[in-house]
Write a protein that holds these residues in place. Structure first.
Motif, PDB file in Angstrom:
ATOM      1  N   UNK A  84     -39.472  24.453  -1.842  1.00 33.19           N
ATOM      2  CA  UNK A  84     -38.330  23.581  -1.739  1.00 33.19           C
ATOM      3  C   UNK A  84     -36.977  23.994  -1.403  1.00 33.19           C
ATOM      4  N   UNK A  85     -37.108  25.149  -0.264  1.00 33.91           N
ATOM      5  CA  UNK A  85     -35.760  25.558   0.052  1.00 33.91           C
ATOM      6  C   UNK A  85     -35.641  25.678   1.572  1.00 33.91           C
ATOM      7  N   UNK A  86     -34.477  25.619   1.833  1.00 31.96           N
ATOM      8  CA  UNK A  86     -34.252  25.574   3.345  1.00 31.96           C
ATOM      9  C   UNK A  86     -34.199  26.993   4.092  1.00 31.96           C
ATOM     10  N   UNK A  87     -34.075  27.197   5.210  1.00 31.73           N
ATOM     11  CA  UNK A  87     -34.393  28.769   5.742  1.00 31.73           C
ATOM     12  C   UNK A  87     -33.600  28.744   7.032  1.00 31.73           C
ATOM     13  N   UNK A  88     -33.451  29.901   7.594  1.00 32.49           N
ATOM     14  CA  UNK A  88     -32.905  30.354   8.947  1.00 32.49           C
ATOM     15  C   UNK A  88     -33.878  31.286   9.432  1.00 32.49           C
ATOM     16  N   UNK A  89     -34.047  31.291  10.833  1.00 34.56           N
ATOM     17  CA  UNK A  89     -34.942  32.078  11.475  1.00 34.56           C
ATOM     18  C   UNK A  89     -34.444  32.200  12.569  1.00 34.56           C
ATOM     19  N   UNK A  90     -34.624  33.411  13.572  1.00 36.49           N
ATOM     20  CA  UNK A  90     -34.275  33.742  14.859  1.00 36.49           C
ATOM     21  C   UNK A  90     -35.575  34.505  15.526  1.00 36.49           C
ATOM     22  N   UNK A  91     -35.678  33.667  16.666  1.00 37.70           N
ATOM     23  CA  UNK A  91     -36.962  34.165  17.224  1.00 37.70           C
ATOM     24  C   UNK A  91     -37.026  33.743  18.854  1.00 37.70           C
ATOM     25  N   UNK A  92     -38.007  34.085  19.642  1.00 35.53           N
ATOM     26  CA  UNK A  92     -37.934  33.694  20.866  1.00 35.53           C
ATOM     27  C   UNK A  92     -39.059  32.858  21.365  1.00 35.53           C
ATOM     28  N   UNK A  93     -38.627  31.603  22.415  1.00 33.91           N
ATOM     29  CA  UNK A  93     -39.499  30.721  22.914  1.00 33.91           C
ATOM     30  C   UNK A  93     -39.617  30.818  24.329  1.00 33.91           C
ATOM     31  N   UNK A  94     -40.604  30.241  24.709  1.00 30.48           N
ATOM     32  CA  UNK A  94     -40.824  30.177  26.444  1.00 30.48           C
ATOM     33  C   UNK A  94     -40.796  28.788  26.683  1.00 30.48           C
ATOM     34  N   UNK A  95     -40.047  28.231  27.508  1.00 29.08           N
ATOM     35  CA  UNK A  95     -39.705  27.202  28.081  1.00 29.08           C
ATOM     36  C   UNK A  95     -40.839  26.631  28.814  1.00 29.08           C
ATOM     37  N   UNK A 110     -35.877  17.786   3.438  1.00 30.73           N
ATOM     38  CA  UNK A 110     -35.399  16.251   2.875  1.00 30.73           C
ATOM     39  C   UNK A 110     -36.477  16.056   1.708  1.00 30.73           C
ATOM     40  N   UNK A 111     -35.925  15.417   0.701  1.00 24.25           N
ATOM     41  CA  UNK A 111     -37.034  15.278  -0.563  1.00 24.25           C
ATOM     42  C   UNK A 111     -36.873  13.629  -0.801  1.00 24.25           C
ATOM     43  N   UNK A 112     -37.972  13.116  -1.076  1.00 26.09           N
ATOM     44  CA  UNK A 112     -38.074  11.661  -1.411  1.00 26.09           C
ATOM     45  C   UNK A 112     -37.339  11.573  -2.805  1.00 26.09           C
ATOM     46  N   UNK A 113     -37.873  10.265  -3.416  1.00 29.16           N
ATOM     47  CA  UNK A 113     -37.226   9.874  -4.666  1.00 29.16           C
ATOM     48  C   UNK A 113     -37.709  10.823  -5.647  1.00 29.16           C
ATOM     49  N   UNK A 114     -38.891  11.037  -5.476  1.00 31.15           N
ATOM     50  CA  UNK A 114     -39.720  11.826  -6.717  1.00 31.15           C
ATOM     51  C   UNK A 114     -39.426  13.388  -6.700  1.00 31.15           C
ATOM     52  N   UNK A 115     -38.742  13.753  -5.445  1.00 35.38           N
ATOM     53  CA  UNK A 115     -38.546  15.261  -5.387  1.00 35.38           C
ATOM     54  C   UNK A 115     -39.292  15.936  -4.427  1.00 35.38           C
ATOM     55  N   UNK A 116     -40.463  15.268  -4.000  1.00 30.75           N
ATOM     56  CA  UNK A 116     -41.177  15.932  -3.149  1.00 30.75           C
ATOM     57  C   UNK A 116     -40.522  16.047  -1.512  1.00 30.75           C
ATOM     58  N   UNK A 117     -41.111  16.973  -0.889  1.00 27.64           N
ATOM     59  CA  UNK A 117     -40.491  17.003   0.484  1.00 27.64           C
ATOM     60  C   UNK A 117     -41.188  16.034   1.216  1.00 27.64           C
TER      61      UNK A 117
END
Length: 180
Positions: A84-95, A110-117
């Protein structure tokens, strides 16, 4: 509560901001596995918004990620959901047209009322120009260092080669002083 007009104006402003800053985002509803792309993301990937209506799952986005980045990206997503943590990532895509782009992504859960993602939001910024500029700067620095080494070598050789004529001048100067 905001009026429908205020909401629409805010949405248009956000869309224009995405286009101006060259970023786009997607939101993934975990329960339904539906991924919604913003117009900025469509533009980033080379699509018109109506062309992605049938692209609903996370795999539709991941199809654009280059192979060597897919597994690490999937691992980040899985770990984020588990921890239940945010993250950052750098990568390459092909359009859609085959163009490669460097992407910097920031995902927030984003978590719901009971804390689940319940949802993941991911902002994707095109940093291709920045990475290209950095590579060019690195190339320029390497070239400058090579040029400096060449100049140092030339200065050493020139200094060494000029020492002999200076010795001759001193010798002749001393001979003239002794004759006088």
């Amino acid at each position: 509560m905001k009026s429908k007009e205020e909401i629409e104006t805010t949405r248009e402003l956000l869309d224009e901001t995405e286009e101006l800053l060259q970023f786009g985002s997607w939101s993934w509803d975990i329960g339904t596995n539906v991924v919604a792309w913003t117009p900025g993301l469509c533009t980033l990937l080379g699509y018109k918004p109506h062309e992605v209506e049938e692209k609903t799952g996370l795999s539709s986005y991941m199809d654009h990620v280059l192979d060597e980045y897919i597994q690490p990206f999937q691992d980040l997503i899985r770990n984020a959901l588990e921890q239940k943590t945010d993250f950052s990532y750098e990568y390459i895509i092909k359009t859609s047209s085959g163009e490669l782009k460097n992407i910097s992504a920031r995902a927030k859960l984003i978590r719901g009322e009971s804390g689940e993602v319940v949802k993941m939001l991911c902002i994707n910024r095109d940093i291709t120009a920045m990475r290209t500029f950095e590579k060019e700067q690195e190339r320029n620095i390497r070239e400058l260092n090579r040029s400096n080494r060449d100049l140092e070598e030339f200065a050493y050789i020139a200094s060494h080669d000029l020492q002999e004529p200076l010795r001759k001048i001193r010798l002749f100067s001393d001979m003239l002083d002794n004759q006088a």
